[in-house]
Design an enzyme around this catalytic site. Sequence first.
Site, PDB file in Angstrom:
ATOM      1  N   ASP A 195       0.850  -1.187   0.000  1.00  0.00           N
ATOM      2  CA  ASP A 195       0.000   0.000   0.000  1.00  0.00           C
ATOM      3  C   ASP A 195       0.885   1.236   0.000  1.00  0.00           C
ATOM      4  O   ASP A 195       2.119   1.111  -0.087  1.00  0.00           O
ATOM      5  CB  ASP A 195      -0.953  -0.004   1.207  1.00  0.00           C
ATOM      6  CG  ASP A 195      -2.300   0.601   0.867  1.00  0.00           C
ATOM      7  OD1 ASP A 195      -2.314   1.765   0.429  1.00  0.00           O
ATOM      8  OD2 ASP A 195      -3.336  -0.076   1.022  1.00  0.00           O
ATOM      9  N   HIS A 268      -2.790   3.271  -4.735  1.00  0.00           N
ATOM     10  CA  HIS A 268      -2.165   2.844  -3.469  1.00  0.00           C
ATOM     11  C   HIS A 268      -0.702   2.431  -3.689  1.00  0.00           C
ATOM     12  O   HIS A 268      -0.258   1.421  -3.150  1.00  0.00           O
ATOM     13  CB  HIS A 268      -2.966   1.690  -2.846  1.00  0.00           C
ATOM     14  CG  HIS A 268      -4.247   2.139  -2.202  1.00  0.00           C
ATOM     15  ND1 HIS A 268      -4.304   2.639  -0.915  1.00  0.00           N
ATOM     16  CD2 HIS A 268      -5.520   2.167  -2.667  1.00  0.00           C
ATOM     17  CE1 HIS A 268      -5.568   2.950  -0.618  1.00  0.00           C
ATOM     18  NE2 HIS A 268      -6.328   2.683  -1.658  1.00  0.00           N
ATOM     19  N   GLU A 335      -9.711   2.682  -5.135  1.00  0.00           N
ATOM     20  CA  GLU A 335      -9.389   4.095  -4.880  1.00  0.00           C
ATOM     21  C   GLU A 335      -8.241   4.603  -5.743  1.00  0.00           C
ATOM     22  O   GLU A 335      -7.346   5.290  -5.253  1.00  0.00           O
ATOM     23  CB  GLU A 335      -9.024   4.286  -3.395  1.00  0.00           C
ATOM     24  CG  GLU A 335     -10.156   3.921  -2.468  1.00  0.00           C
ATOM     25  CD  GLU A 335      -9.828   4.156  -1.008  1.00  0.00           C
ATOM     26  OE1 GLU A 335     -10.734   4.515  -0.263  1.00  0.00           O
ATOM     27  OE2 GLU A 335      -8.659   3.979  -0.604  1.00  0.00           O
TER      28      GLU A 335
HETATM   29  C1  TNX Z   1     -10.523   2.172   2.029  1.00  0.00           C
HETATM   30  S1  TNX Z   1     -11.720  -0.403   1.107  1.00  0.00           S
HETATM   31  C2  TNX Z   1      -9.480   1.374   1.598  1.00  0.00           C
HETATM   32  C3  TNX Z   1      -8.328   1.134   2.492  1.00  0.00           C
HETATM   33  C4  TNX Z   1      -8.478   1.853   3.799  1.00  0.00           C
HETATM   34  C5  TNX Z   1      -9.906   1.734   4.257  1.00  0.00           C
HETATM   35  C6  TNX Z   1     -10.167   2.322   5.609  1.00  0.00           C
HETATM   36  C7  TNX Z   1     -10.467  -0.344   0.246  1.00  0.00           C
HETATM   37  C8  TNX Z   1     -10.411  -1.358  -0.770  1.00  0.00           C
HETATM   38  N1  TNX Z   1      -9.524   0.628   0.447  1.00  0.00           N
HETATM   39  O1  TNX Z   1      -7.134   1.468   1.845  1.00  0.00           O
HETATM   40  O2  TNX Z   1      -7.600   1.305   4.718  1.00  0.00           O
HETATM   41  O3  TNX Z   1     -10.743   2.397   3.325  1.00  0.00           O
HETATM   42  O4  TNX Z   1     -11.459   1.981   6.056  1.00  0.00           O
END
Ligand code: TNX
Length: 544
Positions: A195, A268, A335
């Site tokens: 990440d 990420h 994301e």
């Molecule tokens: C979203 S859910 C993310 C994570 C974070 C999380 C915190 C997802 C696939 N990605 O990178 O840790 O929210 O709730």
Amino acid sequence: MPGFIRLITALLHFVLLSSVICAQDITPRPVNTIMGSGPGFAVNPSVRILFDKSFMQQAVYFADQLEQQCGIGLQTMPLADTKSIGKDFRLVFDSNKVTKDEMYLLEVNDKLVTLRAKTVRGIINGMQTLLQLLPVEKTTNAIIPAIQITDYPRFAYRGMHLDVVRHFFPLSYVKKYIDYLTFHKFNTFHWHLTDDQGWRIEILSYPKLNSIGSWRDSTLIGHFKDTPARYDRTRYGGYYTREEVKEILAYAAVRGITVIPEIDIPGHSRATITAYPELSTDPKAAWGVAYTWGMYNRQNNVLAPNPATFQFLRTIFHEIADLFPSPYIHLGGDECSKLWWKKSDSAQAFMRRNGLKDEIALQTYFIEEVSKYLKEKNKKVLGWHEIMEGKLDTSTIVMNWSNDEKAIEAATKGFSVIMTPGKPYYFDHYQSKDPKDSLAIHGYNSLESVYRYEPVPNSIVKKGLADKILGGQANVWTEYMEYSTKVDYMVFPRMTAVSESLWTPLEQKDYADFIRRLKSNIIPRYSLWGSSWFKDFEKWTADK
Ligand code: TNX
């Protein structure tokens, strides 16, 4: 001593030294239980664990578990080498009576305990039930009640996730976590290994991922919304070596647990581009491994679509595919902020050259490329639901962390879906509304709401898409879980509730009875394991 006094003494001895657990105490609740008659099976040191050769490692596992739980050390022996079967455990491979992969049949009478299965997972599942029928105390005479159980899971996919990036946990804890999954009859461990805040698996072909990408210079203190932000200015990090990963894989294999690694791309990716800036949309920028959380669009950087990146992806995904036996590899896909590609001339030129109409199409291009690389290694792709924003091959499995509508969208497009909705399957959310509760990201997912969540909601059933739902998973993002004790506190008892939803037939679920079993038979296990848990679970209900 007169005969009747001897008899009474013997009886008293028996009552004091043995405790019989009630079959109705098993969690997750089995599909079908028939109580037998008779005194049950006495487990004493003369009992042996006899096994069919396919279950040799599981016999040793079971002996270890018995020793830890009851302090009774039993001998293990191949069934084939056994001349006479006395009062023993028998672990039988049986593909006639056992009709499903993860199913087990358990029969206990005063002479024998027979556990039948046709897979490692099946036998391991049956062992968990057996262990729950035994007391959590050191004893030389534990009694297993006479019983017949036929049991198998409701869903094919039953997972738990762990983020080892935001905080890094020792190998011993990863094993302990796998033991939690085994006990709860999950079958998949989703290991979130990369990440923005670090890269946590050794990669031979790109060593800077570890020498640079596995370390951050500082970590946020407190909540990311706190102002002013405070940082600890301490180097933090680490990664699992390939040898350690192999150790985990062997440990999981004995327990019938599949380990799915997640290498999160194309977003990420701060740790990756810190190690190899040439893979970023802005190679000259001073990237660093991220040390704060929750900064989607700013911290969460993306890979550039250039030849070096695709070479990198092919190489590392091949390395991962060679290491992990899982048929599925998770490539994240969540994301991924499009703004970096929008701002990048070379990304825009790449899109034009490849006829990609927008950044969503570029994201799909990344996913399809990696799918191709993984196909070369006979692996399939799993990704967060954002991967279906474009047009994608539907053999890919979608992990839906959003709501039911997203699941319907995925299933309608033809994808199989795993349900991991933020509400209520995110265990980084609070489980109480107590302002003094230990810091969490936000939100409120009480034990009751976790238990009552139905992974195949009516809206999906009505559309005839129920069979597209493979199962579910709870996610454990560790931004606010600095130590393993905090992970324990956040996952227990909610993990136990998820396990019942994914295993037990819907019509047999019952929250009040679950709470009774949790208190009588499961919480003593948390203590046995030396694990912490959230104790106020009855006080906080399912209100939204
Ligand atoms: C979203 S859910 C993310 C994570 C974070 C999380 C915190 C997802 C696939 N990605 O990178 O840790 O929210 O709730």
